[in-house]
Design an enzyme around this catalytic site. Sequence first.
Site, short mmCIF file in Angstrom:
data_model
loop_
_atom_site.label_atom_id
_atom_site.label_comp_id
_atom_site.label_asym_id
_atom_site.label_seq_id
_atom_site.Cartn_x
_atom_site.Cartn_y
_atom_site.Cartn_z
N ASP A 1 0.87 -1.16 0.00
CA ASP A 1 0.00 0.00 0.00
C ASP A 1 0.92 1.23 0.00
OD1 ASP A 1 -3.21 0.61 1.57
OD2 ASP A 1 -2.07 1.76 0.09
C1 GLC Z 1 -4.30 4.18 -0.43
C2 GLC Z 1 -5.21 3.01 -0.22
C3 GLC Z 1 -5.13 1.97 -1.31
C4 GLC Z 1 -4.84 2.64 -2.64
C5 GLC Z 1 -3.46 3.25 -2.55
C6 GLC Z 1 -3.11 4.03 -3.83
O1 GLC Z 1 -3.75 4.62 0.76
O2 GLC Z 1 -5.14 2.34 1.04
O3 GLC Z 1 -6.38 1.26 -1.32
O4 GLC Z 1 -4.91 1.69 -3.70
O5 GLC Z 1 -3.30 4.12 -1.43
O6 GLC Z 1 -4.00 5.10 -3.97
#
Ligand code: GLC
Length: 743
Positions: A304
């Site tokens: 993430d």
């Molecule tokens: C965010 C989210 C994730 C997302 C990523 C990119 O913090 O937790 O679901 O795909 O960052 O935006």
Amino acid sequence: MTEIKNSTCVRLTDENSIPAVIREMTLQEKASLVAGVYPFETYPVERLGIPKLTLADGHNGINVFHLLCNYRGHAAARLGMDYSGRDAWRRLCSGNGRGVKALFDNTDDDPVIKEQRPGLEDFYGVISEILRREMPAGLPSCLPPGLVMGATWDPELVAEVGKVIALESRACNMDIMLGPNVNIHRDPLCGRVFESYSEDPFLAARIAVGYIQGVQNEGVAAVVKHYAANNQEHERRGVNARITDRALREIYFPAFKAAVVEAGCWMVMSAYNGVNGKPCAMHPWLLKDVLRGEWGFRGFVVSDWGAAYDRVEALRSGNDLEMPGPVNVQVTVDAVKNGELDEATLDECVGNILGVMLKLPVFKGAARHELDRDYSINMARRLAVEGTVLLKNDNETLPLEKGRLAVFGDNAREPISTGGGSAGVISPYVVSVLDGLSARYGEENVSFGKITDDTDLVVMCVGVESHEGADRPSMDLNADDLLMIKNTARQCRQKGKKSVVVLNVCGPVEMAGWVDEVDAVVLPWLGGMEMGNAVADVLSGDATPSGKLPLTFPKRYKDVPAYLNFPGEFGEVIYGEGIYVGYRYYDTVEIEPMYEFGYGLSYTTFELSNLKLGSETLEIKRDGNLGVSVDIENTGRRYGKEVVQLYLRDVESTIRKPAKELKGFRKVALEPGGKQTVSFNIDPKALAHYDAKLGGWRVEPGAFQIMVGVSSRDIRLTAEFIATGPNPYGTDEGDAASADLGW
Ligand code: GLC
């Protein structure tokens, strides 16, 4: 000393070329590939035929801000400037998307752009040019989010949704779409409940498989997230979830396992939180032993955004790509050089990424998809209709095919199309309920805020939004909305008018305080760009309501199983309820919910009959199975859809088990008088529980009850059968050993 390798004959062409390509890559190139180059783009190595990959959210529509983060980098690089106006950028990317629309049209219709443009004319001009070039079809479509997909109980429909999202991704030249979010609804207040599918692992898994197949059949990589147990937003970056093995295996893993084993998902995203003491992006047991060792995952793991708290440890643990880029390239180079990181480990991560790259459009030189917007719009409306749940309809208040409507509530004009955060989608438009009703019933028949003598139906619209990064403080409606319902319902009673409440909400809300004062309640959830039209379709009867609750609506928040353990404290959250999530808890401890899991009304009635079992016994062995069939008939006057649900109960078990568990469902559509036989197949895995002491799945022989109904509590027919086979808890040593079926 910088390595220089300039081979011209080695290029990425297929799986067999990967080892040679990795041998040709410099350490710097490898470290760059696993670290991203822009917030949503990976590092290319043109000389070796390694293209850049473009990623963005999300599950229910493309998040244009993510691509703008790349375009900002491209523009700054082209202009040779170091743009670091993060605060302005963040302000541009927040709010209602007016800034994006101003960028699209290269206007100053947004205060942030207007304020920032002086001195940055070229910069914003280049971004606008890139935006229009990369998004020739205009702003992306906003479909209803994951919760609505779960509420359809229709994996085939959701597969078509996945296809639409893949095509929208390809229209923006993306290769990887950062979804689906399959995290279980452990607690209704989690800020991202709107994004994921259900409180039940079986339903979540079926919907996830459909969605992922729909996306990847178009050649776009889906990313099942957030692995694992990302069930709250409070302290999400670092909270440690303490979960029993049984709860992980029976509740929090199944949707991920199905995504990998059944749908062949090409990517997995590791979560921000920790599980049992280790952050997910640095968790070898999760990322190697279970994901690859047990489930056979062959794709690659992306963190993430910002979740690889220790880059080198993450690489060692099996987290292949860290995002957002570009970070920690030198950290990785130095770690290899000083012996902290074995280069072979780095090579393995590079290889995992290259392996998936071979499948992606950019590698295959696929042209950008020419978006068929109507296809997306029709799917947005269809999904919104199919996921809408009719919660109450006293005295056939609905449908109202024609008549005069009096609409109340700010939400009627200000629809909430989806939730906030990475699942946010700035779409070209959102149809409000007021506009949808006016289009369907005629402007002249729809008034706002005033009941007249010739009013046929009063429509009260309320909204509750939620977003990534924070959990909801309560299930309460907004105070103004609650007051509006109370006052308007009183007027309706005084004037003898029928009333309906439309819930444009992100998850379960408190209803006990007002539901008895209204005649009908319709739940479109966060309904995407076509929500207003979908609500009009359902209220008018042009479409039949067929959504079913994918999670329980409790009467009060204190009844929630996680109530005493959410969201945890001091960086730790204990999943004290274990496997007793949602209806598994309410039905086992016999707490009456407001509306139960699987509940949803229709404009017609259905009867179930003729429950038949293929046998009275089911042998507990690998290929054992038991056929079950039941007849369903539309006994009402209107066309309708119903979801036949099959639950299992272990009548007597050594290990404590929930009162029932969903093990099958099928959505059927029938004309009045229509009848259909629905068949299910029960295999021994459906009877199994995870025994942490024995370290595996087990089935205890004995009586099991099949319950078939149209919700978890509206059980219409039951039958029993006997599971036969070795008893893992018997005294016979041989039995115990042969009870291990190796699952
Ligand atoms: C965010 C989210 C994730 C997302 C990523 C990119 O913090 O937790 O679901 O795909 O960052 O935006």
